[in-house]
Design an enzyme around this catalytic site. Sequence first.
Site, PDB file in Angstrom:
ATOM      1  N   SER A   1     -39.129  38.744  -6.673  1.00 18.06           N
ATOM      2  CA  SER A   1     -39.369  38.087  -7.870  1.00 18.06           C
ATOM      3  C   SER A   1     -40.995  38.760  -8.296  1.00 18.06           C
ATOM      4  O   SER A   1     -41.797  38.791  -7.604  1.00 18.06           O
ATOM      5  CB  SER A   1     -39.689  36.711  -7.850  1.00 18.06           C
ATOM      6  OG  SER A   1     -38.400  35.903  -7.461  1.00 18.06           O
TER       7      SER A   1
ATOM      8  N   GLU B   1     -43.987  27.001   1.026  1.00 22.13           N
ATOM      9  CA  GLU B   1     -43.509  27.135  -0.367  1.00 22.13           C
ATOM     10  C   GLU B   1     -42.876  25.745  -0.963  1.00 22.13           C
ATOM     11  O   GLU B   1     -43.195  25.444  -2.271  1.00 22.13           O
ATOM     12  CB  GLU B   1     -42.030  27.980  -0.178  1.00 22.13           C
ATOM     13  CG  GLU B   1     -41.410  28.194  -1.417  1.00 22.13           C
ATOM     14  CD  GLU B   1     -40.317  29.106  -1.351  1.00 22.13           C
ATOM     15  OE1 GLU B   1     -39.699  29.675  -2.267  1.00 22.13           O
ATOM     16  OE2 GLU B   1     -39.619  29.079  -0.432  1.00 22.13           O
TER      17      GLU B   1
ATOM     18  N   SER C   1     -29.958  29.667   0.331  1.00 22.04           N
ATOM     19  CA  SER C   1     -28.557  29.116  -0.290  1.00 22.04           C
ATOM     20  C   SER C   1     -28.447  27.598  -0.116  1.00 22.04           C
ATOM     21  O   SER C   1     -28.835  27.201   1.136  1.00 22.04           O
ATOM     22  CB  SER C   1     -27.676  29.948  -0.080  1.00 22.04           C
ATOM     23  OG  SER C   1     -27.179  30.058   1.210  1.00 22.04           O
TER      24      SER C   1
END
Length: 382
Positions: free
Chosen positions: A163, A246, A365
Amino acid sequence: MIPGETPGFRERARAWLEEALGGAFAAARGLGGPGREHEGHDLRLAWERHLGAHGWTCLGWPERYGGRAARLADQMAFHEEYARADAPARVGHIGETLVGPTVLEFGDEEQKKRFLPPIRRGEELWCQGYSEPDAGSDLAAVRTSARLEGGEWVITGQKVWTSLAHVADWCFVLCRTEPGSRRHHGLSYLLVPMRRPGVTVRPIRQLTGTSEFNEVFFDGARTAAGNVLGAPGDGWRVAMATLRHERGASTLGQQLGFRRELAKVVETARRTGAADDPVLRDRLVRAWLELEVMRLNALRMLGPDPGPEASIAKLYWSEWHRRLGELAQAVQGRAGLVRAGLVGELNELQRLYLFSRADTIYAGSSEIQRTIIAERALGLPR
């Protein structure tokens, strides 16, 4: 009000944001975010530096490194007010919320003095070099390698889904520094400059037509020998600490963004008549209830070391947001299948649908999160 807030802190943050987002920064309101990181980058970078100059970045950092040592409740209050003010998406969030706290935890004093001030001031932007073509959810399979040569690490390999790599000044790279090592062993966490020979960034065009994700190729790229965070070979532990950081106070602000999106979906449902459909109306109510549960669960789990509970939060919000994207398409009816305008621009709800398809993949995921919950929270066998 969140329990533990400093009296008056939320009000001061709200007043400052309201004043700051007038004048030169009025046009920055609402810019950026998932699928829209291309919007107003230069203006948002100027905003990042304005925030830093007035002490509104890195609130939880120690005062000696430019932070406010703000308690967690105050950090959460600021993120909520930031979202309510419709302030622009932060361009420095990877530095502030990921690598910055990791440098504070594992860096030596020289590294802290070098890397923390530019993050706090919004002068250096970061990206994350974790995933690879054959090492996404299975991060321990990374093959990017580095060797020491003449006082520098020489890095060779490829990262993907990076990103904001196209605007980043630095990347924290998980790579293999012990030849022949396997899985979690022999990895190191290197801090690598992006604007140097041997670093190539290739944008990845997404379903939304934008390119905030990138491939990054390291072909003999170099960084100083001292730019290893933690001990060489101890990179897995450092990388896991970054992932722990995070999921912090900023999740409350994320949820207020979700609330605005849900309001737009409800507004559209009323306009198109979809709200009269009892099935769709039930889905709208469920989405609202689940969002309330999400906030309460986040408040319960926030803390210095949430452990496997963080996987519950990530699984919950990503699956919820993906369903919201599907609901956004449903309330538009057939019109949601057609791009608007002569240039084929996506509308807000179409972009929400397309980008939210990735929510259950990036940042871990859903399949991996369920495995973590099963093994580490429920104690089920591997």
